[in-house]
Design a protein around this motif. Sequence first.
Motif, PDB file in Angstrom:
ATOM      1  N   PHE A 109       8.389  47.781  77.179  1.00 26.95           N
ATOM      2  CA  PHE A 109       9.025  48.175  75.937  1.00 26.95           C
ATOM      3  C   PHE A 109       7.959  48.508  74.901  1.00 26.95           C
ATOM      4  O   PHE A 109       6.913  47.868  74.844  1.00 26.95           O
ATOM      5  CB  PHE A 109       9.910  47.046  75.395  1.00 26.95           C
ATOM      6  N   ILE A 110       8.256  49.460  74.063  1.00 23.92           N
ATOM      7  CA  ILE A 110       7.396  49.838  72.950  1.00 23.92           C
ATOM      8  C   ILE A 110       8.159  49.513  71.672  1.00 23.92           C
ATOM      9  O   ILE A 110       9.304  49.923  71.502  1.00 23.92           O
ATOM     10  CB  ILE A 110       7.065  51.351  72.959  1.00 23.92           C
ATOM     11  N   LYS A 111       7.513  48.795  70.765  1.00 24.19           N
ATOM     12  CA  LYS A 111       8.157  48.433  69.498  1.00 24.19           C
ATOM     13  C   LYS A 111       8.114  49.632  68.549  1.00 24.19           C
ATOM     14  O   LYS A 111       7.062  50.215  68.311  1.00 24.19           O
ATOM     15  CB  LYS A 111       7.430  47.244  68.874  1.00 24.19           C
ATOM     16  N   ASP A 127       1.068  50.549  69.869  1.00 21.77           N
ATOM     17  CA  ASP A 127       1.180  49.681  71.037  1.00 21.77           C
ATOM     18  C   ASP A 127      -0.164  49.567  71.758  1.00 21.77           C
ATOM     19  O   ASP A 127      -0.585  48.480  72.142  1.00 21.77           O
ATOM     20  CB  ASP A 127       2.258  50.218  71.981  1.00 21.77           C
ATOM     21  N   ARG A 128      -0.843  50.678  71.900  1.00 18.46           N
ATOM     22  CA  ARG A 128      -2.148  50.656  72.553  1.00 18.46           C
ATOM     23  C   ARG A 128      -3.179  49.958  71.676  1.00 18.46           C
ATOM     24  O   ARG A 128      -4.077  49.284  72.179  1.00 18.46           O
ATOM     25  CB  ARG A 128      -2.588  52.079  72.887  1.00 18.46           C
ATOM     26  N   MET A 129      -3.043  50.073  70.363  1.00 19.65           N
ATOM     27  CA  MET A 129      -3.993  49.426  69.455  1.00 19.65           C
ATOM     28  C   MET A 129      -3.909  47.905  69.553  1.00 19.65           C
ATOM     29  O   MET A 129      -4.921  47.214  69.400  1.00 19.65           O
ATOM     30  CB  MET A 129      -3.749  49.873  68.012  1.00 19.65           C
TER      31      MET A 129
END
Length: 155
Positions: A2-4, A29-31
């Motif tokens: 999931f991505i917020k 999300d990657r950060m």
Amino acid sequence: MFIKVEMDYFKGSNLKGANEILTYSLLCDRMKASKNNKDFFDKKFGDSYIIFKREELAEYLDVTVKTVTKILKSLVKKGYLIVKHQFNAASKLFLPKFENEKSTSMPVKEEITSSFGKNLPSNKSTLTDKYITDNTRDTCSEINSLNLHFKCNTN
């Protein structure tokens, strides 16, 4: 997985459209992972960064690389993204508006600059300095012993 996606991105920001909102959410999300990895901390820039190739973003968003380039340029213009190009390597992407939920990350540039030298005495004088004197006779410390303090004050 999931991505917020923050609800504030829809109404409380100047991000426009699903592509900008989803792209920024993917970058954030990657950060989160980069903030906890010292290999993704740029000492010269003083902040964590991410590597996210345009082709990879295009696959996630199901758009062309040209569209991703337009989205990234818009994010740069709005202050959500800083791109540092590297010679023969993928560009480093910095997110100046990124706020991590946990404070277990590397120090960010703003924290370094805002706290650096905060409690250090300054060698600059201002008009409000009360202890500036041209008289070198008044240089005794209050910490000196009574005898030494007495000698200094008996001039």
